[in-house]
Write a protein that holds these residues in place. Structure first.
Motif, PDB file in Angstrom:
ATOM      1  N   ILE A  58       0.874  -1.176   0.000  1.00 26.91           N
ATOM      2  CA  ILE A  58       0.000   0.000   0.000  1.00 26.91           C
ATOM      3  C   ILE A  58       0.911   1.226   0.000  1.00 26.91           C
ATOM      4  CG2 ILE A  58      -2.199  -0.844   0.936  1.00 26.91           C
ATOM      5  CD1 ILE A  58      -1.208  -0.347   3.711  1.00 26.91           C
ATOM      6  N   GLY A  59       1.066   1.814  -1.193  1.00 26.55           N
ATOM      7  CA  GLY A  59       2.061   2.871  -1.313  1.00 26.55           C
ATOM      8  C   GLY A  59       1.548   4.097  -2.032  1.00 26.55           C
ATOM      9  N   THR A  60       2.492   4.946  -2.414  1.00 23.65           N
ATOM     10  CA  THR A  60       2.163   6.116  -3.216  1.00 23.65           C
ATOM     11  C   THR A  60       2.833   5.975  -4.584  1.00 23.65           C
ATOM     12  OG1 THR A  60       4.022   7.300  -2.240  1.00 23.65           O
ATOM     13  CG2 THR A  60       1.847   7.700  -1.283  1.00 23.65           C
ATOM     14  N   CYS A  61       2.364   6.771  -5.531  1.00 23.66           N
ATOM     15  CA  CYS A  61       2.928   6.671  -6.885  1.00 23.66           C
ATOM     16  C   CYS A  61       2.738   7.990  -7.609  1.00 23.66           C
ATOM     17  CB  CYS A  61       2.231   5.554  -7.674  1.00 23.66           C
ATOM     18  SG  CYS A  61       0.506   5.908  -8.062  1.00 23.66           S
ATOM     19  N   GLY A  62       3.409   8.091  -8.753  1.00 24.47           N
ATOM     20  CA  GLY A  62       3.170   9.192  -9.670  1.00 24.47           C
ATOM     21  C   GLY A  62       2.411   8.652 -10.868  1.00 24.47           C
ATOM     22  N   SER A  63       1.983   9.578 -11.750  1.00 25.18           N
ATOM     23  CA  SER A  63       1.300   9.123 -12.960  1.00 25.18           C
ATOM     24  C   SER A  63       1.569  10.085 -14.106  1.00 25.18           C
ATOM     25  CB  SER A  63      -0.205   9.025 -12.720  1.00 25.18           C
ATOM     26  OG  SER A  63      -0.844   8.577 -13.905  1.00 25.18           O
ATOM     27  N   PHE A  64       1.728   9.544 -15.312  1.00 24.79           N
ATOM     28  CA  PHE A  64       1.698  10.419 -16.489  1.00 24.79           C
ATOM     29  C   PHE A  64       0.662   9.907 -17.468  1.00 24.79           C
ATOM     30  CE2 PHE A  64       4.698   7.335 -17.976  1.00 24.79           C
ATOM     31  CZ  PHE A  64       5.824   7.358 -17.149  1.00 24.79           C
ATOM     32  N   ASN A  65      -0.505   9.595 -16.902  1.00 17.76           N
ATOM     33  CA  ASN A  65      -1.641   9.157 -17.704  1.00 17.76           C
ATOM     34  C   ASN A  65      -2.742  10.214 -17.587  1.00 17.76           C
ATOM     35  OD1 ASN A  65      -4.231   7.811 -18.263  1.00 17.76           O
ATOM     36  ND2 ASN A  65      -2.973   5.973 -18.504  1.00 17.76           N
ATOM     37  N   LYS A  66      -3.258  10.638 -18.736  1.00 23.74           N
ATOM     38  CA  LYS A  66      -4.252  11.737 -18.753  1.00 23.74           C
ATOM     39  C   LYS A  66      -5.539  11.389 -17.998  1.00 23.74           C
ATOM     40  CE  LYS A  66      -3.213  14.404 -22.900  1.00 23.74           C
ATOM     41  NZ  LYS A  66      -2.346  13.731 -23.870  1.00 23.74           N
ATOM     42  N   ASN A  67      -5.851  10.083 -17.899  1.00 20.99           N
ATOM     43  CA  ASN A  67      -7.103   9.676 -17.257  1.00 20.99           C
ATOM     44  C   ASN A  67      -6.995   9.524 -15.746  1.00 20.99           C
ATOM     45  OD1 ASN A  67      -8.378   9.451 -19.773  1.00 20.99           O
ATOM     46  ND2 ASN A  67      -7.323   7.492 -20.087  1.00 20.99           N
ATOM     47  N   ILE A  68      -5.800   9.740 -15.211  1.00 25.07           N
ATOM     48  CA  ILE A  68      -5.582   9.551 -13.771  1.00 25.07           C
ATOM     49  C   ILE A  68      -5.455  10.902 -13.079  1.00 25.07           C
ATOM     50  CG2 ILE A  68      -3.930   8.629 -12.074  1.00 25.07           C
ATOM     51  CD1 ILE A  68      -5.584   6.455 -13.493  1.00 25.07           C
ATOM     52  N   LYS A  69      -6.187  11.038 -11.976  1.00 26.00           N
ATOM     53  CA  LYS A  69      -6.145  12.296 -11.223  1.00 26.00           C
ATOM     54  C   LYS A  69      -5.362  12.100  -9.922  1.00 26.00           C
ATOM     55  CE  LYS A  69     -10.636  12.757 -10.770  1.00 26.00           C
ATOM     56  NZ  LYS A  69     -11.022  11.465 -11.338  1.00 26.00           N
ATOM     57  N   LEU A  70      -4.916  13.211  -9.367  1.00 27.86           N
ATOM     58  CA  LEU A  70      -4.284  13.144  -8.053  1.00 27.86           C
ATOM     59  C   LEU A  70      -5.236  12.505  -7.056  1.00 27.86           C
ATOM     60  CD1 LEU A  70      -2.559  16.609  -7.459  1.00 27.86           C
ATOM     61  CD2 LEU A  70      -1.465  14.398  -7.842  1.00 27.86           C
ATOM     62  N   LEU A  71      -4.691  11.666  -6.193  1.00 21.63           N
ATOM     63  CA  LEU A  71      -5.413  10.970  -5.124  1.00 21.63           C
ATOM     64  C   LEU A  71      -6.306   9.825  -5.601  1.00 21.63           C
ATOM     65  CD1 LEU A  71      -6.254  13.902  -2.664  1.00 21.63           C
ATOM     66  CD2 LEU A  71      -4.328  12.320  -2.635  1.00 21.63           C
ATOM     67  N   ASP A  72      -6.289   9.560  -6.906  1.00 15.72           N
ATOM     68  CA  ASP A  72      -6.936   8.318  -7.362  1.00 15.72           C
ATOM     69  C   ASP A  72      -6.250   7.147  -6.669  1.00 15.72           C
ATOM     70  OD1 ASP A  72      -8.752   9.434  -9.058  1.00 15.72           O
ATOM     71  OD2 ASP A  72      -7.701   8.946 -10.915  1.00 15.72           O
ATOM     72  N   VAL A  73      -7.002   6.082  -6.433  1.00 16.36           N
ATOM     73  CA  VAL A  73      -6.394   4.858  -5.899  1.00 16.36           C
ATOM     74  C   VAL A  73      -6.330   3.843  -7.035  1.00 16.36           C
ATOM     75  CG1 VAL A  73      -6.558   2.998  -4.191  1.00 16.36           C
ATOM     76  CG2 VAL A  73      -7.185   5.328  -3.553  1.00 16.36           C
ATOM     77  N   ILE A  74      -5.143   3.277  -7.230  1.00 18.82           N
ATOM     78  CA  ILE A  74      -4.886   2.361  -8.347  1.00 18.82           C
ATOM     79  C   ILE A  74      -4.504   0.988  -7.819  1.00 18.82           C
ATOM     80  CG2 ILE A  74      -3.337   1.896 -10.300  1.00 18.82           C
ATOM     81  CD1 ILE A  74      -2.989   4.936 -10.588  1.00 18.82           C
ATOM     82  N   LEU A  75      -5.052  -0.056  -8.456  1.00 16.94           N
ATOM     83  CA  LEU A  75      -4.617  -1.432  -8.193  1.00 16.94           C
ATOM     84  C   LEU A  75      -3.777  -1.864  -9.398  1.00 16.94           C
ATOM     85  CD1 LEU A  75      -4.819  -4.105  -6.534  1.00 16.94           C
ATOM     86  CD2 LEU A  75      -6.846  -4.649  -7.898  1.00 16.94           C
ATOM     87  N   SER A  76      -2.570  -2.331  -9.134  1.00 18.09           N
ATOM     88  CA  SER A  76      -1.666  -2.686 -10.229  1.00 18.09           C
ATOM     89  C   SER A  76      -2.001  -4.059 -10.819  1.00 18.09           C
ATOM     90  CB  SER A  76      -0.223  -2.689  -9.726  1.00 18.09           C
ATOM     91  OG  SER A  76       0.643  -3.124 -10.747  1.00 18.09           O
ATOM     92  N   SER A  77      -2.197  -4.102 -12.135  1.00 23.11           N
ATOM     93  CA  SER A  77      -2.416  -5.404 -12.790  1.00 23.11           C
ATOM     94  C   SER A  77      -1.087  -6.117 -12.997  1.00 23.11           C
ATOM     95  CB  SER A  77      -3.121  -5.200 -14.138  1.00 23.11           C
ATOM     96  OG  SER A  77      -2.349  -4.343 -14.955  1.00 23.11           O
ATOM     97  N   GLY A  78      -0.003  -5.351 -13.036  1.00 23.79           N
ATOM     98  CA  GLY A  78       1.326  -5.914 -13.219  1.00 23.79           C
ATOM     99  C   GLY A  78       2.331  -4.794 -13.363  1.00 23.79           C
ATOM    100  N   ALA A  79       3.613  -5.150 -13.285  1.00 25.49           N
ATOM    101  CA  ALA A  79       4.639  -4.106 -13.305  1.00 25.49           C
ATOM    102  C   ALA A  79       5.658  -4.356 -14.407  1.00 25.49           C
ATOM    103  CB  ALA A  79       5.334  -4.039 -11.952  1.00 25.49           C
ATOM    104  N   TYR A  80       5.983  -3.290 -15.125  1.00 28.80           N
ATOM    105  CA  TYR A  80       7.025  -3.324 -16.141  1.00 28.80           C
ATOM    106  C   TYR A  80       8.293  -2.741 -15.524  1.00 28.80           C
ATOM    107  CZ  TYR A  80       9.650  -2.434 -20.369  1.00 28.80           C
ATOM    108  OH  TYR A  80      10.641  -2.433 -21.319  1.00 28.80           O
ATOM    109  N   CYS A  81       9.434  -3.379 -15.798  1.00 31.91           N
ATOM    110  CA  CYS A  81      10.661  -2.914 -15.164  1.00 31.91           C
ATOM    111  C   CYS A  81      11.884  -3.345 -15.954  1.00 31.91           C
ATOM    112  CB  CYS A  81      10.725  -3.499 -13.754  1.00 31.91           C
ATOM    113  SG  CYS A  81      12.126  -2.935 -12.811  1.00 31.91           S
TER     114      CYS A  81
END
Ligand code: HPA
Length: 237
Positions: free
Chosen positions: A89-112
């Motif tokens: 349960i963490g914090t994150c940044g976003s560069f997606n136009k559909n995501i707003k500050l304080l949205d809560v996101i569940l990760s489907s998977g991670a690219y790295c």
């Protein structure tokens, strides 16, 4: 019993672990959400508390920042302490136009693009999925409780992206998948869970966005973080 980084008995740790990055957030969660809790780890001040939530035994264990740190704690918890599921349960940044500050996101998977998997197992994996069954429980809980939850892919980075001189160049390092979030731990957790046959999910509150430059009040932040914590706790009972 102890491991190089955890100094408690097996019984002190629940089968289900909530994992914030910040040790003081682990303390905050124990004090505000758990009953009959006790401090079970303070090696390196990586605080962990075990208590109950609505009668269910749960441990809140901090991960620290980055893949190496979450890799160590998740490995020792799964491998030596009998842990079955970890929800970051963490914090994150976003560069997606559909995501707003304080949205809560569940990760489907991670690219790295980290070297982690290659060093550990001699493999080169770029994308790893989170646990479908655990994700389903979290999504059902959000639905039942009427909580808004976004679901999608995460970029796990070895650097704090906001310290990159050129944001465009940073984004150019990743394929043009529809990423919702960027953070620094999910891939390490999902990789270790998959390697050891365990469950892992990652919930994140968006605290930085390329497209939403409002400044957050500490009250807004706290409300959103509390919603995410409740979502995680409700989904494990
Ligand atoms: N973690 C948490 N918050 C963030 C990050 C990150 O890596 N990047 C931008 N905001």
């Amino acid at each position: 019993m102890a491991t190089p980084h955890i100094g408690c008995e097996k019984d002190d740790i629940a089968e289900t672990v909530l994992m914030p990055g910040d040790p003081l957030r682990a303390k905050y969660i124990a004090e505000n959400f758990l009953e009959d809790y006790k401090l079970v780890n303070e090696v390196r001040n990586m605080f962990a508390y075990t208590g109950t939530y609505k009668g269910k035994k749960v441990t809140v264990f901090a991960s620290g920042m980055g893949i190496p740190s979450i890799g160590i704690y998740s490995y020792e918890l799964y491998r030596y302490y009998g842990v079955k599921s970890i929800i970051r349960i963490g914090t994150c940044g976003s560069f997606n136009k559909n995501i707003k500050l304080l949205d809560v996101i569940l990760s489907s998977g991670a690219y790295c693009k980290s070297y982690f998997d290659e060093l550990l197992d001699g493999v080169d994996i770029d994308f790893i999925q989170s646990s479908e069954s655990l994700n389903r429980r979290i999504m059902n809980t959000a639905k039942i409780k009427g909580m808004d939850l976004k679901y999608g892919k995460t970029i796990t980075s070895d650097i704090f992206d906001l310290y990159c001189d050129d944001e465009e160049k940073f984004r150019g390092n990743f394929p043009s998948m529809d990423f919702l979030s960027v953070e620094m731990e999910a891939f390490g957790l999902f990789y270790i869970a998959k390697k050891l046959g365990k469950e892992a999910s990652c919930l994140m509150t968006v605290v930085d966005s390329l497209y939403d430059k409002r400044s957050l009040t500490s009250e807004d932040r706290e409300t959103s973080l509390n919603n995410m914590i409740k979502m995680a706790l409700e989904s494990i009972i």
